[in-house]
Design an enzyme around this catalytic site. Structure first.
Site, short mmCIF file in Angstrom:
data_model
loop_
_atom_site.label_atom_id
_atom_site.label_comp_id
_atom_site.label_asym_id
_atom_site.label_seq_id
_atom_site.Cartn_x
_atom_site.Cartn_y
_atom_site.Cartn_z
N HIS A 164 9.89 52.82 98.51
CA HIS A 164 11.21 52.33 98.10
C HIS A 164 11.57 51.51 99.20
O HIS A 164 12.29 50.57 98.91
CB HIS A 164 12.11 53.68 97.75
CG HIS A 164 11.58 54.42 96.58
ND1 HIS A 164 11.84 54.14 95.25
CD2 HIS A 164 10.50 55.21 96.44
CE1 HIS A 164 11.06 54.92 94.33
NE2 HIS A 164 10.37 55.64 95.09
N ASP B 101 18.31 51.05 94.19
CA ASP B 101 17.17 51.78 93.79
C ASP B 101 17.20 52.53 92.52
O ASP B 101 18.12 53.26 92.16
CB ASP B 101 16.48 52.59 94.82
CG ASP B 101 15.03 53.08 94.35
OD1 ASP B 101 14.19 52.62 95.01
OD2 ASP B 101 15.09 54.13 93.62
N1 UDP Z 1 11.64 58.92 90.36
C1 UDP Z 1 12.96 59.15 90.06
N2 UDP Z 1 13.22 60.52 90.25
C2 UDP Z 1 12.48 61.21 90.82
C3 UDP Z 1 11.30 61.23 91.11
C4 UDP Z 1 10.75 59.98 90.80
O1 UDP Z 1 13.79 58.34 89.62
O2 UDP Z 1 12.85 62.64 91.14
C5 UDP Z 1 11.11 57.78 90.00
C6 UDP Z 1 10.84 56.88 91.10
O3 UDP Z 1 11.60 56.10 91.80
C7 UDP Z 1 9.56 56.06 90.55
C8 UDP Z 1 8.69 56.79 89.66
O4 UDP Z 1 9.99 57.61 89.17
O5 UDP Z 1 9.63 55.06 89.87
C9 UDP Z 1 7.40 57.55 90.01
O6 UDP Z 1 8.04 58.34 90.70
P1 UDP Z 1 7.29 58.57 92.35
O7 UDP Z 1 8.38 58.83 93.39
O8 UDP Z 1 6.11 59.60 92.19
O9 UDP Z 1 6.72 57.14 92.78
P2 UDP Z 1 6.69 56.26 94.01
O10 UDP Z 1 7.88 56.73 94.87
O11 UDP Z 1 5.48 57.07 94.68
O12 UDP Z 1 6.38 54.93 93.71
#
Ligand code: UDP
Ligand code: UDP
Length: 466
Positions: free
Chosen positions: A23, A121
């Protein structure tokens, strides 16, 4: 409005990334792209960071780009009752930022000159949008994953409580979101679980609230995700979504945080498979051993970044022991195994690298696109299967979908891994497609490109709200 762009004041925009390198990195690249267009940037960083990678990257970033102003948001301690111990530490950190979001109000209103917008974000949308609304400040979301994932993200909440229909014509169960039906096997398992969990709650809340943002910016480009972007903007996913603008792929920053991998300089062009599952994905010791076996059997050259713990500070195992006795000695003529952070931007642009075994975190996919490197997709969790769908559809990689999610669902055997590695490294069609995607990616963000136009349009709107 003035006719001359030069006479317009530079807008001042604050950026609020969430935690984890996946992120933070796109926010840093976005910050630099905006600053290059004359936008004044305040980057809000949340403390403490969870990984060492984040804190080190931030300190290098601010010393390299002194015109970007840092502003620190100190997080309130999380009450232990908020999340149980089985939760992913990065999701717990998102929750900590969410629960501290009200602290943003005095911070944002104290900034000078006054802000034209806050870019947040997506994982923080539901708690930050109320803050910007109370300040009458435009709120934009930077979606750091694919537009394909965005279609699920913004529509998932609408399916909660309704029974997902089974499609009797197909062997697989499908999940209906908006107008699309997605095989259930591609949906992150926590979303389908009856047990409350952070991923599910946050995606429901954030996805619902994003309708009230002023715009959604996505680190993707039209040529690879035209259908998803079209469906989002034509109201075919959910009604009332603000404009979704593709502004990627963000070019690499090119700042040195770690030393390069000189070993690559001695390898023939296009011969090395780079193997990495990103910054926050742990692999079981059993799967690591099978992966090692697969790489050895493949006969290919490889650079492998091993990771046993999600959070880098906790990843203390001795490398030789992790990969198994004698492994490094046996492969030393053609393989390099490391257990530390590597500068992936640099690795991906190295002429020796000819393939990427990747978990398909969206930044990794974007970096592969930017450099025209074919992908062997092995999604592990979260959004990664949705991203692998894109990789496979545009033809710049192969996906062994039968391998399933990571995390012990199945242990994939070395023989299978070796076969797929040889397939991707020898596939001329995939190589040619990856090279085309590289050209399209660079065109998208170059002058006259679709993503560059998207970015300039957003900046124009910010100038007017200054
Ligand atoms: N996400 C979210 N809340 C959470 C976990 C994930 O909004 O508690 C979102 C995150 O921002 C991403 C997606 O869900 O777009 C997939 O999660 P993950 O965190 O595994 O993706 P990464 O951060 O590795 O890209
Ligand atoms: N990365 C890196 N070196 C590493 C591991 C990761 O530079 O050893 C970078 C990678 O280039 C990418 C980011 O960290 O920019 C990881 O983001 P991604 O979305 O690929 O996956 P995540 O780590 O969020 O699962």
């Amino acid at each position: 409005m003035s006719n001359s762009q030069n006479q317009e004041p530079a807008p001042h925009v604050a950026l609020l990334p969430s935690s984890g390198m996946g992120h933070l990195t796109p926010f840093l690249r976005f910050a630099v792209s905006l600053a290059q267009q004359g936008v004044q940037i305040t980057l809000i960083t949340t403390h403490p960071t969870i990984s060492l990678a984040e804190s080190q990257t931030l300190s290098h970033f601010f010393s390299t780009f002194p015109h970007i102003t840092p502003k620190q948001l100190n997080l309130l301690p999380l009450n232990n009752a908020t999340c149980d111990n089985s939760e992913d530490p990065f999701y717990v950190k998102y929750e900590a930022i969410r629960l501290s979001s009200h602290l943003l109000k005095p911070l944002l209103s104290s900034l000078s000159p006054p802000l034209s917008a806050l870019v947040t974000d997506m994982s923080l949308a539901s708690t930050v949008i109320p803050v910007t609304q109370s300040l009458n400040l435009p709120n934009y979301i930077l979606f750091t994953s694919s537009a394909q994932m965005l279609t699920l993200f913004v529509s998932f909440h609408a399916t909660v409580g309704s029974k997902a229909p089974n499609n009797s014509d197909k062997t697989e169960d499908y999940f209906q979101t908006g107008l699309q039906s997605i095989p259930k096997s591609r949906i992150p398992p926590p979303l389908l679980s009856d047990t409350p969990n952070l991923l599910r709650t946050q995606i429901i809340e954030n996805g619902k609230k994003m309708i009230q943002s002023d715009g959604i910016l996505v680190n993707t480009f039209q040529t690879i995700e035209q259908d998803s972007l079209g469906a989002l903007n034509d109201g075919k996913v959910v009604n009332g979504l603000p404009r979704v603008t593709a502004i990627g792929p963000f070019p690499p920053l090119g700042i040195e945080r770690t030393q390069s991998v000189p070993w690559l300089d001695d390898q023939p062009d296009g011969s090395v498979l780079y193997v990495s599952f990103g910054s926050r994905t742990a692999m079981s010791r059993e799967q690591i051993r099978e992966l090692g076996d697969g790489l050895e059997r493949s006969g290919c050259r490889f650079l492998w970044v091993v990771k046993e713990k999600k959070v880098d500070r906790e990843d203390g195992g001795e490398l030789g022991e992790v990969v198994g006795d004698g492994f490094m000695e046996r492969v030393k003529e053609r393989g390099l195994v490391v257990k530390n952070w590597v500068n992936q931007e640099e690795v991906m642009s190295h002429k020796a690298v000819g393939g990427f075994l990747s978990h398909c975190g969206w930044n990794s996919v974007s970096e592969a696109m930017w450099n025209g490197v074919p992908i062997l997709a092995w999604p592990q969790h979260g959004d990664q299967k949705m991203n692998a769908v894109v990789v496979e559809r545009i033809g710049m990689g192969l996906w062994a979908e039968a391998w399933g999610w990571g995390g012990g669902e199945v242990v994939v055997k070395g023989e299978e891994i070796a076969e797929k590695v040889r397939d991707v490294m020898g596939n001329e069609l995939v190589k040619a497609k990856a090279k085309c995607v590289r050209e399209e990616a660079r065109r998208a963000v170059g002058d006259g490109g679709g993503s560059k136009k998207g970015l300039m349009e957003v900046i124009e709107i910010w100038k007017k709200s200054f």
